[in-house]
Design an enzyme around this catalytic site. Structure first.
Site, PDB file in Angstrom:
ATOM      1  N   HIS A  64      57.607  80.019  82.487  1.00 44.16           N
ATOM      2  CA  HIS A  64      56.568  80.406  81.523  1.00 44.16           C
ATOM      3  C   HIS A  64      56.891  79.909  80.110  1.00 44.16           C
ATOM      4  O   HIS A  64      56.600  80.580  79.115  1.00 44.16           O
ATOM      5  CB  HIS A  64      56.370  81.925  81.510  1.00 44.16           C
ATOM      6  CG  HIS A  64      55.949  82.489  82.828  1.00 44.16           C
ATOM      7  ND1 HIS A  64      54.639  82.458  83.262  1.00 44.16           N
ATOM      8  CD2 HIS A  64      56.660  83.087  83.813  1.00 44.16           C
ATOM      9  CE1 HIS A  64      54.570  83.018  84.458  1.00 44.16           C
ATOM     10  NE2 HIS A  64      55.778  83.395  84.826  1.00 44.16           N
ATOM     11  N   ASN A 137      49.962  87.439  86.862  1.00 40.74           N
ATOM     12  CA  ASN A 137      49.642  86.026  87.056  1.00 40.74           C
ATOM     13  C   ASN A 137      48.142  85.884  87.254  1.00 40.74           C
ATOM     14  O   ASN A 137      47.425  86.878  87.427  1.00 40.74           O
ATOM     15  CB  ASN A 137      50.377  85.448  88.275  1.00 40.74           C
ATOM     16  CG  ASN A 137      51.833  85.123  87.978  1.00 40.74           C
ATOM     17  OD1 ASN A 137      52.207  84.856  86.845  1.00 40.74           O
ATOM     18  ND2 ASN A 137      52.665  85.146  89.012  1.00 40.74           N
ATOM     19  N   TYR A 347      63.721  90.382  83.785  1.00 37.41           N
ATOM     20  CA  TYR A 347      62.934  90.093  82.580  1.00 37.41           C
ATOM     21  C   TYR A 347      63.602  90.574  81.298  1.00 37.41           C
ATOM     22  O   TYR A 347      63.746  89.793  80.345  1.00 37.41           O
ATOM     23  CB  TYR A 347      61.522  90.647  82.730  1.00 37.41           C
ATOM     24  CG  TYR A 347      60.588  89.694  83.436  1.00 37.41           C
ATOM     25  CD1 TYR A 347      60.794  89.347  84.770  1.00 37.41           C
ATOM     26  CD2 TYR A 347      59.519  89.106  82.783  1.00 37.41           C
ATOM     27  CE1 TYR A 347      59.964  88.456  85.423  1.00 37.41           C
ATOM     28  CE2 TYR A 347      58.681  88.214  83.419  1.00 37.41           C
ATOM     29  CZ  TYR A 347      58.912  87.891  84.744  1.00 37.41           C
ATOM     30  OH  TYR A 347      58.090  86.997  85.387  1.00 37.41           O
TER      31      TYR A 347
END
Length: 496
Positions: A64, A137, A347
């Site tokens: 990303h 997504n 994350y």
């Protein structure tokens, strides 16, 4: 600093200074010996400028990396308080400030916006009970259901370690030998794999989450954000053309639409499933490669996300924004989805590496309020570090705790079992939804032909053995599909 105060922090005194605040007489002059002599090390302003310039770039996201974003708000439009005690969803009309970031997955920071790739669709909601992140997504499924495959999968979608080039053999070798990915492959190589900017695509949680009530009872949910602008995609030829003409098309399109007052919006829906339904369902609700049929689990509307303000500074507000599916609030919990469980760690960990351990102090990441005097120190601590307060749970300090319901003791989540190596086998069930998607494409003019050509144009560069394995994979979806891809691919391979 509150997210709403980011743009109110400009200095009132604009006298040019060095980084330590010392006024600079001439910022375009350097100290040196005579007209042509060497520079002086004592010239702090010059040394500081160069040293900071050398450090301007932070690590780009591993995935990303290329993205754009904007600010806005989420408004509750329909009551779902019967499903959750989440405060920001407590009443119709309640609004919550938000920031969103859209991204490609596999490309580097300078890659084209129109590349064939899934798209990230992340939203940070600044609720009164903490930041709640939707890390979605634009596709409802993904390539994996086993988190240990994720680093391997991403490596095959990036660059060959020897040539530093994108490698079709790596790409298709992974997919054809990990065939649970077929549903996502079918989506990616349809025209949905090249969306027309970010305003014209949907967002999906993909993962199963839980909406929890005050008594601890819950339902499993999947969240959908459906574009109010309608879905619009590039064809393969159009996406390649746009990559050459304007590789920043999506970034420009979003920014200019908001500047024109055409504020993009998405309607939020939720699908729900009870624990009892999950236990009896024909596949695991924790399987990221499959969707919940909407005929069995219909969409229920609950809100609207609107983006109405562009960032003032891209680096501060888009590059430094940090999302994580572990950023949850009371009334919303993670499920036992193994890929989601892995992301809960991964994350925040990548943000600690990329932005530092105190990344939550960056204004765009700041919650509306926080108090955790045990979490101290670390690089770039800039907020006073809780002053003289004890850095442990002190009996001398009154500390409030949440009175919200804790984890339910429902028998559905009393996990019992042996430690095992989790590596589910691929079965014919993994091709059912991919086959249904192929049937849907057959009802849309030209979409099947586009799909075959999209695959063939990429697959033709792969090794012959990998090509044959890939034909067999598509043949499990539909024998005619496998044959059509083989004919088109081998024809392209002869030309190369």
């Amino acid at each position: 600093m509150s997210p709403t105060q980011i743009h109110d922090s400009q200095p009132t005194d604009t006298t040019y200074t060095a980084s330590n605040g010392c006024p600079v007489l001439n910022p375009r002059a350097s100290e040196r010996i005579g007209q042509d002599g060497p520079l002086l090390l004592q010239d702090f302003h010059l040394i500081d400028l160069l040293a900071h310039f050398d450090r301007e770039r932070i690590p780009e996201r591993v995935v990303h990396a290329k993205g754009c974003g904007a600010f806005g708000e989420f408004e509750v439009t329909d009551d779902i308080s019967d499903l959750t005690c989440a405060d920001f969803l407590s009443k119709v009309g309640k609004k919550t400030k938000a920031v969103a970031r859209f991204s490609t997955v596999g490309g580097e920071k300078a890659s084209p916006d129109s590349a064939r790739d899934p798209r990230g669709f992340s939203v940070k909601l600044y609720t009164d009970e903490g930041n709640y992140d939707w890390v979605f997504n634009n596709t409802p499924v993904f390539f994996i259901r086993d988190p240990s495959k994720f680093p391997m999968f991403i490596h095959t979608q990036k660059r060959n370690p020897q040539t530093n080039l994108k490698d079709a053999t790596m790409f298709w070798d992974y997919l054809s030998t990990n065939q649970e990915s077929i549903h996502q492959v079918m989506t990616l190589f349809s025209d949905r794999g090249t969306p027309y900017g970010v305003r014209h695509m949907h967002g999906y949680s993909g993962h199963t989450y839980k909406l929890v009530k005050a008594d601890g009872s819950f339902v499993y949910v999947q969240i959908h954000l459906r574009s109010d602008q309608g879905v619009k995609n590039f064809t393969q030829d159009e996406s390649v053309k746009m990559a050459g003409e304007n590789p920043d098309f999506s970034t420009q399109d979003l920014f200019e639409a908001i500047e024109r007052g055409e504020h993009p919006s998405w309607t939020a829906y939720v699908q729900t499933m009870t624990p009892e339904q999950a236990e009896k369902f024909r596949f695991s609700v924790f399987d990221l490669t499959k969707v919940w049929p909407q005929k069995e689990f219909p969409l229920r509307k609950f809100g609207k996300l609107t983006l109405n303000k562009n960032p003032e500074n891209y680096f501060a507000e888009v590059e430094q924004v940090a999302f994580s599916p572990s950023h949850l609030v009371p009334g919303i919990e993670a499920s036992a989805d193994p890929v989601l469980q892995s992301r809960l760690f991964s994350y925040p960990d990548t943000q600690r590496h990329r932005l530092g351990p105190n990344y939550e102090q960056i204004p765009v990441n700041c919650p509306l309020r926080s108090f955790n005097p045990v979490q101290r120190d670390g690089a770039m601590r800039v907020d006073g570090n809780y002053g003289s307060l004890p850095n442990y749970q002190s009996s001398f300090m009154k500390m409030g705790y949440s009175r919200r319901a804790g984890v339910s003791s429902d028998k559905h989540e009393n996990w019992v079992g042996k430690a095992i190596l989790y590596s589910p086998e691929v079965t014919d069930d993994d091709f059912v939804q991919a086959r249904e998607l192929w049937n849907v494409l057959g009802k849309q003019k030209g979409q099947r032909d586009n799909f075959v050509q999209n695959v063939a144009g990429h697959l033709c560069a792969a090794h012959p053995t990998v090509r044959r394995n890939t034909y067999a994979m598509f043949g499990r979806v539909d024998s005619g599909l496998g044959s059509a891809i083989e004919r088109a691919t081998e024809k392209n391979a002869l030309k190369n």
